[in-house]
Structure formats: structure tokens, C-alpha cells
Enzyme design. Structure first.
Site, PDB file in Angstrom:
ATOM      1  N   ASP A   1       1.449   2.145   7.133  1.00 54.20           N
ATOM      2  CA  ASP A   1       1.693   2.030   8.493  1.00 54.20           C
ATOM      3  C   ASP A   1       2.123   2.911   9.582  1.00 54.20           C
ATOM      4  O   ASP A   1       2.394   3.168  10.530  1.00 54.20           O
ATOM      5  CB  ASP A   1       3.159   1.154   8.720  1.00 54.20           C
TER       6      ASP A   1
ATOM      7  N   ASP B   1       0.330   6.485   4.280  1.00 52.43           N
ATOM      8  CA  ASP B   1       1.427   6.536   3.609  1.00 52.43           C
ATOM      9  C   ASP B   1       1.046   5.377   2.563  1.00 52.43           C
ATOM     10  O   ASP B   1       0.496   4.787   2.598  1.00 52.43           O
ATOM     11  CB  ASP B   1       2.712   6.733   4.247  1.00 52.43           C
TER      12      ASP B   1
ATOM     13  N   ASP C   1       2.427   2.304   2.425  1.00 51.35           N
ATOM     14  CA  ASP C   1       2.364   0.887   2.955  1.00 51.35           C
ATOM     15  C   ASP C   1       1.536   1.088   4.316  1.00 51.35           C
ATOM     16  O   ASP C   1       0.982   0.046   4.787  1.00 51.35           O
ATOM     17  CB  ASP C   1       3.485   0.238   3.255  1.00 51.35           C
TER      18      ASP C   1
ATOM     19  N   SER D   1       7.491   2.077   1.611  1.00 52.43           N
ATOM     20  CA  SER D   1       6.901   3.076   2.833  1.00 52.43           C
ATOM     21  C   SER D   1       6.202   4.252   1.888  1.00 52.43           C
ATOM     22  O   SER D   1       5.844   4.380   0.703  1.00 52.43           O
ATOM     23  CB  SER D   1       7.686   3.274   3.915  1.00 52.43           C
TER      24      SER D   1
END
Length: 448
Positions: free
Chosen positions: A245, A241, A243, A104
């Protein structure tokens, strides 16, 4: 040994904590647990696997796919895509499981594995615990034609982009946006979907090399986006960010619009259109008091959960709520997805600007943030923060002094070895004073 899974999968230093061996063995256990949950009409179970661009994801994704295939699961390798894309593809393709390799917003040396069950949903705690119990147990290995097959699935990106475009609340023609992709998983699909929606797009942080993910760009480093929005005269900026999400925003003047403000904007917009189910927003205990007060004024109920978008999602699914999220920018729109989706959130914010005819700064003014201080205290016994008498006594003393003019929250991080000290108060000075005080208390009593 502590619990293997944290608040968002398994995460740690790649090749030290999160190793190829762990990824393989854990994926075997996941395959056994999730495959055992249902019959599939004689066909083999299928898994969708994706990753963010960090270098360690190359060998870790190979290990995850090897684990699945060795357990007799067919694998679709979607390559570099956002976490919510893997969740979406798991649901769309009726796969029994999915896996995403990402840490992340963490720095490049870290990595992690997030697993999805059928329907694209994150795993419940009890399922994670059963998976952990399966680790290292004996099992009968399939051979010959019974082993799983691994196939590339490059069309997954187009499937995801089409899904996002269907969810856009309004065309974005005439809107000038800057997209900061954090050199991460949405470096291609993020700018692409905004262009197809009609926006004029300037992309920054969109040149991943395997080493630069989250490095000075993205939702945890907004300075580059703030400068770019002002310098290029854009209407707004949107930061993802690693990833993708989560999403944070910047208005035309370079002022940050955080996850609480984004939730407020979207809650009001959905409420006005009669699309906010039960007039309820789901948020975590980390959300600013300003959000709760603003929603009360708008006739919107706020239901709070523990920290972690998975707990927000559990509450939303249990009661069929349509909107929830976190201050960090994880926003879940259950009518369109099964998990936090930064690109979908960004499109929804941009759509609200277009449909309202108002600048982002005016929309964000629906709530006023109370001064908030968040301090991460390292090198302490984070597991003792809720039970240590001296720490809890100081917390109660500060709560008594703040009264209704603020609040205190101490919690152990589920993704990092720290204790998080959060203080909200009527002034920034008081928030900082009490934050520093309690951080010192934690260090004094819980130092390792």
C-alpha cells in the site's frame, strides 16, 4: 486498557498480541456492526478476505474467515494480495466488508488486521470504537443454512490487475524498471502488471517464503534496489512494502525519491493536465517543508492532516480532493482507488517519466527536501508526550530557536510503542543536533 485499534487497524506480535482468538472475536464484532448498517435485499452480507505472505497470516486469516462465517457472513477468500486489492475488490464486488491480514512494513513476527466497510473504505474511529464495545457481548448464533459460507476467490488477482492497467496514464514500452516487492503481497501482481503495461521488468524481493517479508528488501530497505538499478542500467526502481500500500522510488543514479517527492511529481503532472481537483494536495504534518514550498511555487494548495493515510483519505473524501498521501509512500489517488496503493503509485510515477520524456531525477527536482531527522524513542510513556510540561517546554524552546528555518514534531506512534521525534532545519547538522537533544529530553522525562 488502551484503544484496540491503532492508526491502521489492529497490529502487534502475532500469536501473542494478535491471536487467533482475537481475530475470530473481532471479526464477529465487525460482522455485527457492519451488517447492522444496512439491509441487503434479503441476501446475506459478504466479506472479502486477503493476506500478505507472512506465515502467521495463514492461521489468522482462517480465524477471521471463521469469525465472519460464524456470524452469518459469506466469505470470499482472495488469498495473497495487496491491501489495496482487497479494498478494490470489496468495492467492485459490492461486499459489505473486507479484511486484510498484514503488518505492512513491520518485520515478519508481527501481523495485523485491517478492516474495510462497503465501498472499500477504512473504518472511521467511531465505528472502530463501536466494534470494540461489541467485543465479548452476547449474540444469537446462526445455525444450519444460516451460517456463512467460505469460498476461494482466485480470480481476484486478475480483477485487480485489470483495474490497475485501466488506470495507467501511459503505456510503458521502452522503460526499464526494477521492482522490489519486499517478498510481500505484490510479489506476483507487481511485476506482472508492469510487464503487461509494456515495461522491461527486473524483479527483486519477489520470492516470499512466509518468513522473509520486508527482510532486507522493500520500501524500508532501499539498499538492494539502489544497487540493482545502477548495476542493471535501469531507468528507475520502485520499492513496495509488505502489503503493497506504499511505494518509494530510486532514480537511475540510485538516489532515493521519497513519498513527498512522489506526491510533488504526481501533483504537478495532474495539475498540468487539469486533473488535480481544486488545485489541492492533501498531506500529513510529517511531510517535509520542502514539499509545501514547492507546491506554493507551482500554485498548488497543500492541506495537512494528522499522521495516517486514513486521515488523509477522510479529508480527501470530505472535499472530493483527488490526490493525497504521506512521506512514507502511502499515496491515494481517489479517482482510481479508496486507499493508498503502492502498485498504482509505481505505475503513475513510471507513466509520468514516459509521458514527460524526462528522467525521474529531473521530475523529482521540482522540490528540494529540507534536512530532516526522525528519531524513534523506545521504552517511554508515549501517551504522555503531548501533556508533559518539561517535554513541551523544551519543544517550545527549540521551535523558538529554529524560527522559520525549521520545525519540530513530536508524536506517539499509532503502530509501534515509540515516540517519534522529527526535526527539520536549514542544515543537516542543526537538524541532528536538535533531534538528539529532544530525543534525550523524551527519554529523561518519559522513561518507563
Amino acid at each position: 486498557m488502551g484503544r484496540l485499534f491503532g492508526t491502521d487497524g489492529v497490529r502487534g506480535l502475532a500469536n501473542r498480541d494478535v491471536t487467533a482468538e482475537l481475530a475470530l472475536n473481532l471479526s464477529v464484532a465487525v460482522a455485527h456492526e457492519l451488517s447492522a448498517r444496512g439491509a441487503y435485499g434479503g441476501r446475506r452480507a459478504t466479506a472479502v478476505v486477503g493476506r500478505d505472505p507472512r506465515a502467521s497470516g495463514e492461521f489468522l486469516s482462517a480465524s477471521v474467515m471463521a469469525g465472519f462465517a460464524s456470524a452469518g457472513v459469506d466469505v470470499l477468500d482472495a488469498g495473497v494480495l495487496p491491501t489495496p486489492a482487497i479494498a478494490y475488490l470489496t468495492k467492485r464486488l459490492s461486499a459489505e466488508m473486507g479484511a486484510m491480514l498484514s503488518a505492512s512494513h513491520n518485520a515478519m513476527p508481527d501481523n495485523g488486521i485491517k478492516y474495510f466497510a462497503s465501498g472499500g473504505h477504512k473504518l472511521a474511529d467511531e465505528i472502530e470504537d463501536r466494534i470494540s464495545e461489541r467485543m465479548g457481548t452476547g449474540w444469537e448464533r446462526p445455525v444450519g443454512a444460516a451460517v456463512g459460507r467460505i469460498r476461494p476467490f482466485p480470480q481476484g488477482a486478475e480483477f485487480y490487475i485489470d483495474h490497475l492497467l485501466e488506470a495507467v496514464p501511459a503505456r510503458l514500452d521502452g522503460l526499464h524498471v526494477v521492482i522490489d516487492a519486499a517478498h510481500g503481497a505484490a510479489s506476483v501482481v507487481g511485476p506482472e502488471v508492469f510487464q503487461r503495461a509494456g515495461a522491461t521488468v527486473d524483479a527483486i524481493g519477489s520470492d516470499p517464503d512466509g518468513l522473509n517479508i520486508n527482510d532486507g528488501y522493500g520500501s524500508t530497505h532501499l539498499e538492494q534496489l539502489q544497487r540493482a538499478v545502477v548495476a542493471r542500467g535501469a531507468d528507475l526502481g520502485l520499492a513496495l512494502d509488505g502489503d503493497a500500500d506504499r511505494c518509494l522510488a530510486v532514480d537511475a543514479d540510485g538516489q532515493v525519491v521519497d513519498g513527498d517527492q512522489i506526491m510533488a511529481i504526481l501533483a504537478v503532472e495532474l495539475h498540468e493536465r487539469g486533473r488535480l481537483r481544486d488545485d489541492t494536495l492533501v498531506a500529513t504534518v510529517m511531510s517535509n517543508l520542502g514539499l509545501l514550498r514547492a507546491m506554493e511555487q507551482q500554485g498548488i494548495i497543500v492541506v495537512q492532516t494528522g499522521v495516517g493515510d486514513r486521515y488523509v483519505l477522510e479529508k480527501m473524501r470530505a472535499h472530493s480532493y483527488s490526490l493525497g498521501g504521506e512521506q512514507s509512500g502511502h499515496v491515494i489517488m481517489l479517482d482510481h482507488g479508496t486507499t493508498g496503493d503502492g502498485v498504482l503509485t509505481a505505475l503513475s510515477v513510471a507513466g509520468a517519466v514516459v509521458s514527460s520524456g524526462k528522467p525521474l531525477s529531473e521530475l523529482a527536482a521540482v522540490m528540494q527536501r529540507m534536512p530532516q531527522v526522525l528519531i524513534n524513542v523506545k521504552d517511554v510513556d508515549k501517551n504522555a508526550v503531548d501533556t508533559h510540561g518539561g517535554v513541551q517546554a523544551e519543544v517550545q524552546a527549540v521551535e523558538a530557536e529554529l524560527g522559520e528555518r525549521g520545525r519540530v514534531l513530536l508524536r506517539k506512534s499509532g503502530t509501534e510503542p515509540v515516540v517519534r521525534v522529527m526535526i527539520e532545519a536549514d542544515t543537516a547538522e542543526r537538524a541532528q543536533h536538535f533531534g538528539d537533544h529532544l530525543a534525550g529530553v523524551v527519554r529523561r522525562h518519559l522513561s518507563l
